[in-house]
Write an enzyme that holds these catalytic residues in place. Sequence first.
Site, short mmCIF file in Angstrom:
data_model
loop_
_atom_site.label_atom_id
_atom_site.label_comp_id
_atom_site.label_asym_id
_atom_site.label_seq_id
_atom_site.Cartn_x
_atom_site.Cartn_y
_atom_site.Cartn_z
N ARG A 158 37.88 66.78 44.07
CA ARG A 158 39.26 66.87 44.54
C ARG A 158 39.38 68.01 45.55
NH1 ARG A 158 43.30 68.04 41.62
NH2 ARG A 158 44.76 66.41 42.15
N SER A 159 40.22 67.82 46.56
CA SER A 159 40.31 68.80 47.65
C SER A 159 40.75 70.17 47.14
CB SER A 159 41.27 68.30 48.73
OG SER A 159 42.56 68.03 48.20
N ALA A 162 37.65 71.78 45.95
CA ALA A 162 36.74 72.03 47.08
C ALA A 162 37.20 73.23 47.91
CB ALA A 162 36.66 70.79 47.95
N ARG A 163 38.51 73.43 48.03
CA ARG A 163 39.02 74.54 48.83
C ARG A 163 38.86 75.88 48.12
NH1 ARG A 163 44.10 70.86 50.82
NH2 ARG A 163 42.96 69.80 52.48
N GLU A 186 27.88 67.37 38.25
CA GLU A 186 27.10 68.54 38.68
C GLU A 186 28.04 69.51 39.38
OE1 GLU A 186 24.59 66.42 41.26
OE2 GLU A 186 23.72 65.20 39.66
N TYR A 219 24.32 47.32 34.09
CA TYR A 219 23.54 48.47 33.64
C TYR A 219 23.18 48.40 32.16
CZ TYR A 219 21.90 53.29 33.64
OH TYR A 219 21.13 54.42 33.54
N GLN A 230 26.23 57.42 27.63
CA GLN A 230 26.12 58.88 27.80
C GLN A 230 27.29 59.60 27.17
OE1 GLN A 230 24.49 60.82 31.64
NE2 GLN A 230 26.67 60.62 31.96
#
Length: 231
Positions: A158-159, A162-163, A186, A219, A230
Amino acid sequence: MSVLSDKDIKKRLVPLKETGLPVNFLDLVRLGKMPKELERLLNDGYIVIDPFPDKKRFDADTFDLAFGHTVEMPDMPLECVSINGKTTIRRFTVDFREDSLQKRLDQTRKVSIEDQSRLRFILEKDDTIELQPGMMVLAHTLEKICVPCDLQMQVWGRSRIARSYVCAHVSSPIFHPGWCGHLTMEVKNDGHFSFNAYPGLIFAAVTFNQLSSKAETPYFKKENARYSGQR
């Protein structure tokens, strides 16, 4: 491939509690014992999810995912400290003061070793994990999702995150048709200041791509599907 809109995603979402699946259904998937009802739902194009996202989580073509309780990270000394009455887990810091409230993580809760190189532990509801600059952890999402046989799911940062110079997912954004489980993200801090993550933090989003036809080998039918079911 075309990307599903929020309207089409909502049509396909099915809450886990409405499926009648057992609580341990991911254990069955991981063992290759796919529940018949789950296989039917995925073949019919439904996205099974738990917990079910509220309407605030949706954008025009995505819905948001939250940081979960399970964390894996490189084997290193970690500590628990109390900050504003809440527990913060971080790299161990040498402190010679006799009144230091530091406690090693492994003295306060169960820590397991994964693949001989990673620690795995569970964050409690009000815990925070402090990601110092350069640190990367594998964080499991709060949500568990099962991808239908005619869709491909992709995960994005999400921005807002990221910012802050934090990568919500460094690589491998694709989740194949028929995949089920908690997403493993990750998460890496590429900034110059520490970043606090905690269960429930909104930090990623997913899109769904429509395939030209249903996958011939989803899968859950793949041999040696390592990440099926998982947790």
